[in-house]
Design an enzyme around this catalytic site. Structure first.
Site, PDB file in Angstrom:
ATOM      1  N   CYS A  86       0.860  -1.189   0.000  1.00  0.00           N
ATOM      2  CA  CYS A  86       0.000   0.000   0.000  1.00  0.00           C
ATOM      3  C   CYS A  86       0.894   1.237   0.000  1.00  0.00           C
ATOM      4  O   CYS A  86       1.734   1.399   0.878  1.00  0.00           O
ATOM      5  CB  CYS A  86      -0.893  -0.010   1.233  1.00  0.00           C
ATOM      6  SG  CYS A  86      -1.670   1.562   1.598  1.00  0.00           S
ATOM      7  N   CYS A 144      -3.237   7.597  -1.700  1.00  0.00           N
ATOM      8  CA  CYS A 144      -4.557   7.693  -2.334  1.00  0.00           C
ATOM      9  C   CYS A 144      -5.621   8.280  -1.421  1.00  0.00           C
ATOM     10  O   CYS A 144      -6.562   8.913  -1.893  1.00  0.00           O
ATOM     11  CB  CYS A 144      -5.028   6.318  -2.785  1.00  0.00           C
ATOM     12  SG  CYS A 144      -3.715   5.257  -3.360  1.00  0.00           S
ATOM     13  N   THR A 181      -4.256   4.924   7.349  1.00  0.00           N
ATOM     14  CA  THR A 181      -3.248   4.566   6.360  1.00  0.00           C
ATOM     15  C   THR A 181      -2.260   5.708   6.146  1.00  0.00           C
ATOM     16  O   THR A 181      -2.665   6.842   5.896  1.00  0.00           O
ATOM     17  CB  THR A 181      -3.951   4.222   5.034  1.00  0.00           C
ATOM     18  OG1 THR A 181      -4.730   3.049   5.222  1.00  0.00           O
ATOM     19  CG2 THR A 181      -2.960   3.989   3.913  1.00  0.00           C
ATOM     20  N   GLU A 184      -0.685   1.430   9.110  1.00  0.00           N
ATOM     21  CA  GLU A 184      -1.856   2.108   9.644  1.00  0.00           C
ATOM     22  C   GLU A 184      -1.541   2.529  11.080  1.00  0.00           C
ATOM     23  O   GLU A 184      -0.684   1.922  11.716  1.00  0.00           O
ATOM     24  CB  GLU A 184      -3.091   1.192   9.642  1.00  0.00           C
ATOM     25  CG  GLU A 184      -3.898   1.213   8.345  1.00  0.00           C
ATOM     26  CD  GLU A 184      -3.237   0.439   7.203  1.00  0.00           C
ATOM     27  OE1 GLU A 184      -2.446  -0.479   7.495  1.00  0.00           O
ATOM     28  OE2 GLU A 184      -3.506   0.754   6.032  1.00  0.00           O
ATOM     29  N   HIS A 212     -12.679   5.789  -2.921  1.00  0.00           N
ATOM     30  CA  HIS A 212     -11.707   4.822  -2.399  1.00  0.00           C
ATOM     31  C   HIS A 212     -12.053   3.398  -2.851  1.00  0.00           C
ATOM     32  O   HIS A 212     -11.178   2.552  -2.973  1.00  0.00           O
ATOM     33  CB  HIS A 212     -11.579   4.930  -0.885  1.00  0.00           C
ATOM     34  CG  HIS A 212     -10.209   4.549  -0.405  1.00  0.00           C
ATOM     35  ND1 HIS A 212      -9.067   5.143  -0.888  1.00  0.00           N
ATOM     36  CD2 HIS A 212      -9.785   3.592   0.460  1.00  0.00           C
ATOM     37  CE1 HIS A 212      -8.005   4.578  -0.328  1.00  0.00           C
ATOM     38  NE2 HIS A 212      -8.415   3.628   0.492  1.00  0.00           N
ATOM     39  N   TYR A 266      -9.359   0.765  -5.099  1.00  0.00           N
ATOM     40  CA  TYR A 266      -8.964  -0.633  -4.904  1.00  0.00           C
ATOM     41  C   TYR A 266      -8.971  -1.410  -6.215  1.00  0.00           C
ATOM     42  O   TYR A 266      -8.321  -2.450  -6.307  1.00  0.00           O
ATOM     43  CB  TYR A 266      -9.880  -1.309  -3.882  1.00  0.00           C
ATOM     44  CG  TYR A 266      -9.599  -0.912  -2.442  1.00  0.00           C
ATOM     45  CD1 TYR A 266      -8.819   0.196  -2.140  1.00  0.00           C
ATOM     46  CD2 TYR A 266     -10.119  -1.655  -1.393  1.00  0.00           C
ATOM     47  CE1 TYR A 266      -8.571   0.546  -0.826  1.00  0.00           C
ATOM     48  CE2 TYR A 266      -9.872  -1.307  -0.072  1.00  0.00           C
ATOM     49  CZ  TYR A 266      -9.108  -0.201   0.206  1.00  0.00           C
ATOM     50  OH  TYR A 266      -8.857   0.142   1.515  1.00  0.00           O
ATOM     51  N   CYS A 310      -4.997  -0.368  -7.054  1.00  0.00           N
ATOM     52  CA  CYS A 310      -3.858  -0.773  -6.212  1.00  0.00           C
ATOM     53  C   CYS A 310      -3.851  -2.267  -5.939  1.00  0.00           C
ATOM     54  O   CYS A 310      -2.810  -2.918  -6.026  1.00  0.00           O
ATOM     55  CB  CYS A 310      -3.825   0.032  -4.924  1.00  0.00           C
ATOM     56  SG  CYS A 310      -5.000  -0.500  -3.654  1.00  0.00           S
ATOM     57  N   GLU A 363      -7.492  -5.562   4.567  1.00  0.00           N
ATOM     58  CA  GLU A 363      -7.912  -4.252   4.079  1.00  0.00           C
ATOM     59  C   GLU A 363      -8.822  -4.388   2.862  1.00  0.00           C
ATOM     60  O   GLU A 363      -9.712  -3.566   2.660  1.00  0.00           O
ATOM     61  CB  GLU A 363      -6.707  -3.366   3.741  1.00  0.00           C
ATOM     62  CG  GLU A 363      -7.140  -1.924   3.545  1.00  0.00           C
ATOM     63  CD  GLU A 363      -6.073  -1.029   2.962  1.00  0.00           C
ATOM     64  OE1 GLU A 363      -5.098  -1.552   2.382  1.00  0.00           O
ATOM     65  OE2 GLU A 363      -6.227   0.181   3.068  1.00  0.00           O
TER      66      GLU A 363
HETATM   67 FE1  SF4 Z   1      -3.237   1.927  -0.006  1.00  0.00          FE
HETATM   68 FE2  SF4 Z   1      -4.667   1.040  -2.039  1.00  0.00          FE
HETATM   69 FE3  SF4 Z   1      -5.788   2.656  -0.209  1.00  0.00          FE
HETATM   70 FE4  SF4 Z   1      -3.957   3.540  -1.990  1.00  0.00          FE
HETATM   71  S1  SF4 Z   1      -6.033   2.771  -2.443  1.00  0.00           S
HETATM   72  S2  SF4 Z   1      -4.067   4.010   0.179  1.00  0.00           S
HETATM   73  S3  SF4 Z   1      -2.599   1.796  -2.112  1.00  0.00           S
HETATM   74  S4  SF4 Z   1      -5.008   0.555   0.094  1.00  0.00           S
HETATM   75 FE    FE Z   2      -7.377   1.729   2.162  1.00  0.00          FE
END
Ligand code: SF4
Ligand code: FE
Length: 486
Positions: free
Chosen positions: A99, A103, A190, A256, A291, A295, A298, A446
């Protein structure tokens, strides 16, 4: 202006963050062996932005200044921007297998932008202009901003104002002429230790009784009264052993933390919602929507690495030609690309908001995240299937490098004869890292609970699914013109 990766690291060193880790105050978070890999992941977002070959994905033109900014500081100006966001996240997932944290700030600014605009239109407030000033500084300084949504929430059956402890949701404890004083905490934050600023949002839709909890504001990460308690990860202390193999991914990671606001003063210029409870639900819905789109980028990039690791493990075992192994790799690819398809689809079907930035298609973004609550688990299961039990029973790298028993480890754990045991150890440790170790925080749990637990998406799918229209379609085809006999 864009910060170089070195400037980013230096800027973090200047922060006076108060961080606790394993019961102790951390002197220097940037160089702490447990924290450092997560910093490297964020640093990657600065590094790739400097590279001409990634400029289209990693940077964008600011709608405020016309200047080039890191995409993580950008408000999406088209569906093309939304698509590029997802592609950028896949790229970074591939390059870090972790991660990269930045983001949450990008998703927060995009949500706060449109909601403050609509709030001002309806209520005559002036939050949007304040927010624009903040955004301008964020773009100029190329800040990493930590979008902070999730309150501890205490007893889930009770509203914020009905909790036994009033601090279980972040709230205003004092309103002054020059600003507000806030108290409470945000959990599972995060990237908190790698961020310059924090952008706080409410965590649920709220009613009038909860007005003091309907709160959005920005604060420097090292503001007076803010401190952090670093989250534990499975196998985290392997990073203290000094080796490079047993950790699975020695360079990158995520983190986190619990972020505590112990009576923090926030000047009015950094307050973007204060008491407008009717708009808290909209802000939650939009941030979560963005968000959930994230996902689809990422997790797919990390999935690419895990699929590759499983394929390499099969080669080193001599099993790569087995038809069931090939088929499992196809299945993993199918699942991973399905997630990507959802991320791209909710982006391509996005639309312009009243403030001018672009919002994803919320139904498709929620479907994206709902799939993310399942497919990474199946991909991880198949990776473990292909890798074999050695990924969890193997001796340590210290055994392999021991002058006496190293030869034994090499001899008995060798797969195909022309691949050194150390390479097999490396790839299996990477699979372990992603499925059971520090990176499983981001890739598995997550995927379940980040950006909202599965049930939160199902509520949105129910709301956005337009079941009435589907019933009408069926009735029309079936020749039903009236429901009930009269
Ligand atoms: Fe982390 Fe993915 Fe959230 Fe970006 S979108 S902060 S990489 S978990
Ligand atoms: Fe997240």
């Amino acid at each position: 202006a864009l910060k170089t990766p070195e400037q980013y690291e230096e800027s973090l060193r200047k922060l006076k963050l108060k961080v606790y880790l394993q019961g102790e105050l951390v002197e220097n978070p940037v160089d702490h062996p447990i924290i450092r890999p997560s910093m490297n992941s964020v640093k990657k977002t600065y590094e790739l932005a400097q590279k001409p070959e990634y400029a289209d994905l990693m940077t964008a033109v600011s709608h405020l200044t016309g200047e080039k900014v890191n995409r993580f500081c950008h408000l999406h100006q088209s569906t093309g921007d939304l698509v590029n966001k997802v592609k950028m996240q896949r790229l970074l997932g591939q390059q870090t297998a972790a991660c990269f944290q930045r983001c949450v700030g990008m998703d927060a600014i995009n949500a706060v932008d449109s909601v403050t605009f609509e709030m001002d239109q309806k209520l005559g407030t002036n939050y949007h202009e304040r927010f624009n000033q903040f955004l301008l500084k964020m773009q100029q300084e190329d800040w990493t901003v930590d979008g902070a949504m999730t309150d501890p929430k205490g007893d889930r059956s009770l509203a914020p104002s009905k909790q036994a402890d009033p601090d279980l949701y972040v709230h205003v404890v004092e309103k002054r002429q020059d600003g507000i004083v806030v108290r409470g905490a945000k959990a599972h934050q995060t990237g908190a230790i790698n961020s310059h600023w924090i952008l706080v949002m409410p965590t649920i839709a709220m009613g009038k009784d909860d007005a003091e909890y309907a709160l959005s504001f920005a604060a420097p990460a090292d503001a007076e009264g803010i401190f952090y308690i670093y989250g534990r990860q499975s196998c985290d202390t392997r990073k203290l052993e000094g080796g490079k193999i047993d950790v699975g991914n020695s360079e990158f990671g995520g983190h986190e933390a619990l972020m505590v606001f112990d009576d923090v003063f926030v000047p009015w210029e950094n307050v973007f919602m204060c008491g407008e409870a009717e708009f808290s639900g909209l802000l939650v819905e939009r941030f979560a929507g963005y968000h959930r789109q994230s996902y689809g980028g990422c997790k797919v990039g990390v999935g690419d690495v895990l699929i590759g690791a499983a394929a390499v493990a099969a080669e080193y075992n001599g099993a790569a030609k087995a038809s069931h192994v090939k088929d499992k790799l196809i299945e993993m690819t199918h699942l991973n690309e399905t997630l990507y398809a959802c991320g791209i689809a909710c982006s391509a079907e996005g639309h312009k908001t009243a403030s001018g930035n672009y919002l994803i298609n919320l139904l498709l973004a929620n479907v994206c995240k709902q799939n993310v609550t399942r497919y990474p688990y199946e991909i991880a299961r198949l990776a473990e299937d292909i890798a074999g039990g050695l990924m969890v029973t193997m001796p340590s790298e210290k055994d392999l490098h021991n002058p006496e028993i190293g030869k034994v480890v090499e001899k008995y754990f060798k797969g195909v004869s022309d691949v050194p045991m150390e390479q097999r150890m490396r790839i299996l440790r990477l699979v372990e890292n992603l499925t059971l170790g520090t990176a499983a925080v981001g890739y598995r749990t997550e995927s379940m609970h980040g950006a909202g637990s599965p049930q939160a998406q199902r509520i949105m799918i129910a709301r956005q699914g337009n079941l009435e229209q589907k019933k009408q379609l069926a009735k029309a085809i079936a020749g039903i013109t009236q429901d009930k006999a009269n």
